[in-house]
Motif scaffolding. Structure first.
Motif, PDB file in Angstrom:
ATOM      1  N   UNK A 100      32.308  30.285  42.862  1.00 23.45           N
ATOM      2  CA  UNK A 100      33.342  29.592  44.196  1.00 23.45           C
ATOM      3  C   UNK A 100      33.461  30.656  45.350  1.00 23.45           C
ATOM      4  N   UNK A 101      33.761  31.919  44.897  1.00 24.41           N
ATOM      5  CA  UNK A 101      33.979  32.938  45.879  1.00 24.41           C
ATOM      6  C   UNK A 101      32.445  33.182  46.674  1.00 24.41           C
ATOM      7  N   UNK A 102      31.558  33.214  46.098  1.00 25.69           N
ATOM      8  CA  UNK A 102      30.325  33.405  46.789  1.00 25.69           C
ATOM      9  C   UNK A 102      30.082  32.172  47.746  1.00 25.69           C
ATOM     10  N   UNK A 104      32.864  30.627  49.390  1.00 23.78           N
ATOM     11  CA  UNK A 104      33.679  30.303  50.556  1.00 23.78           C
ATOM     12  C   UNK A 104      34.268  31.664  51.106  1.00 23.78           C
ATOM     13  N   UNK A 105      33.875  32.863  50.410  1.00 20.22           N
ATOM     14  CA  UNK A 105      34.574  34.082  50.865  1.00 20.22           C
ATOM     15  C   UNK A 105      33.474  35.157  51.258  1.00 20.22           C
TER      16      UNK A 105
ATOM     17  N   UNK B  10      33.020  38.928  44.400  1.00 21.96           N
ATOM     18  CA  UNK B  10      33.518  37.571  44.522  1.00 21.96           C
ATOM     19  C   UNK B  10      34.838  37.137  43.548  1.00 21.96           C
ATOM     20  N   UNK B  11      34.824  37.717  42.405  1.00 18.31           N
ATOM     21  CA  UNK B  11      36.125  37.225  41.629  1.00 18.31           C
ATOM     22  C   UNK B  11      37.083  37.981  42.204  1.00 18.31           C
ATOM     23  N   UNK B  13      37.816  38.531  45.347  1.00 15.30           N
ATOM     24  CA  UNK B  13      38.162  37.640  46.375  1.00 15.30           C
ATOM     25  C   UNK B  13      38.675  36.218  46.167  1.00 15.30           C
ATOM     26  N   UNK B  14      38.262  35.920  45.424  1.00 13.63           N
ATOM     27  CA  UNK B  14      38.820  34.568  44.599  1.00 13.63           C
ATOM     28  C   UNK B  14      40.382  34.956  44.216  1.00 13.63           C
ATOM     29  N   UNK B  86      36.492  23.229  50.563  1.00 15.34           N
ATOM     30  CA  UNK B  86      36.754  24.298  49.990  1.00 15.34           C
ATOM     31  C   UNK B  86      37.865  24.231  48.692  1.00 15.34           C
ATOM     32  N   UNK B  89      36.315  21.800  45.746  1.00 11.93           N
ATOM     33  CA  UNK B  89      35.389  22.610  45.011  1.00 11.93           C
ATOM     34  C   UNK B  89      36.175  23.230  43.849  1.00 11.93           C
ATOM     35  N   UNK B  93      36.969  24.643  38.430  1.00 12.08           N
ATOM     36  CA  UNK B  93      37.694  25.785  37.914  1.00 12.08           C
ATOM     37  C   UNK B  93      38.999  25.177  37.427  1.00 12.08           C
TER      38      UNK B  93
END
Lengths: 172, 172
Positions: A100-102, A104-105, B10-11, B13-14, B86, B89, B93
């Motif tokens: 998800x982070x990849x 959207x972030x 990514x983790x 940032x999430x 965003x 999706x 999760x």
DNA sequence: CGATCTGCTTGCATGTTGCAATCAGTTGCA
DNA sequence: TGCAACTGATTGCAACATGCAAGCAGATCG
């Protein structure tokens, strides 16, 4: 330990476990970085966790049943932190969070290659990885055929390949 | 908005997006509870969110691009909050978080029935649900055949069935 | 014996959270 | 018109969490 819960909702209870800015980061470093000692977690943390926060979270994660602690035979003051099955089953969640982070972030290329491979590998890869972690942390027998490259090593190699390619891309 | 990031992982940032005790709870209530107004979110919250925290998080989630806000034509001071793609999706999760919580944490039966159905339905159900949310929040055309019970309604019905059964179980 | 490493704690300034009370504008009803 | 109820917020304040720098005692190494 605070044993009061805001509600019995599974999402809420999960958030009560790792709905903070550090717990999952620590677990990530243990799972994907293979770190087992306090200092490794402290100095290896790219996010720069403070030592008091690390100590507090390790304690909390042990109380919650996500980590266990054992003496390191090589050094009487060293402690080895191990994942429990509870923590190992977070791998799919980590994979989804990374995916998800990849999307959207603003992720960096070298730090997201692992998430990319984990996403592409899907549940079969996650299962292999979880088996490795069970072997490493719980002493479970290895299920993968001998000689197979470990998932963590594959992820690590991919990360290093991206890092090595980076300066070339800048130069050329 | 704080635009500084601890790292490009990514983790991480999430976690910077919803690594707190309320953001995902609010999104959960919008996604699964169908709540669209400030008061609905405030009074319907079983976890008991405070109004200032709710206001702060709604603002933050808008700045982060997970929510949008529009005027409610029926009331000049009412605002309607909508999910963005965003946020939609995040459904997988949420499903994983719920599934994990159901296994490892002291969930209540009535609040975990939704998570159970979501887990059993797997990715196909999640996709159907996300399409419904796109229709509801983004005005996208409906893809499901007409007459099909919506996923949210199915989940809600299952929840109510458990609640209705509960007193009987106690009595008998 | 002293330098270094171990996990971990302390003090302190700052930031975040949660609760209760409150705000001004809108609405519905008499 | 008057007024209570409702709208999405905001404020004050106390408690708690966080981050940084420094420090701790015991173990190990040279």
């Amino acid at each position: 330990m605070n044993t009061e819960h805001r509600s019995g909702c599974p999402i809420n209870l999960s958030l009560e476990v790792f709905g903070d800015r550090w717990s999952l980061i620590i677990l990530r470093d243990i799972i994907f970085g293979g770190r087992r000692h306090f200092r490794e977690l402290l100095n290896g943390s790219i996010e720069g966790i403070a030592s008091n926060i690390l100590a507090d979270r390790l304690k909390r994660l042990m109380e919650l049943g996500l980590l266990t602690k054992a003496d390191d035979p090589s050094h009487k003051q060293k402690a080895i932190y191990s994942l429990t099955e509870m923590a190992i089953t977070l791998v799919p969640i980590m994979a989804h969070l990374g995916a998800w982070g990849r999307v959207w972030l603003p992720v960096s290329e070298e730090l997201s290659i692992r998430a990319e491979l984990l996403e592409k590998g899907g549940p079969p890869l996650w299962d292999r990885f979880m088996d490795e972690l069970r072997h490493e942390h719980l002493g479970a027998p290895v299920k993968t055929p001998p000689g197979t490259a470990t998932v963590r090593r594959q992820l690590q190699a991919a990360y290093e390949a991206v890092v090595a390619r980076k300066p070339q891309a800048t130069a050329g």
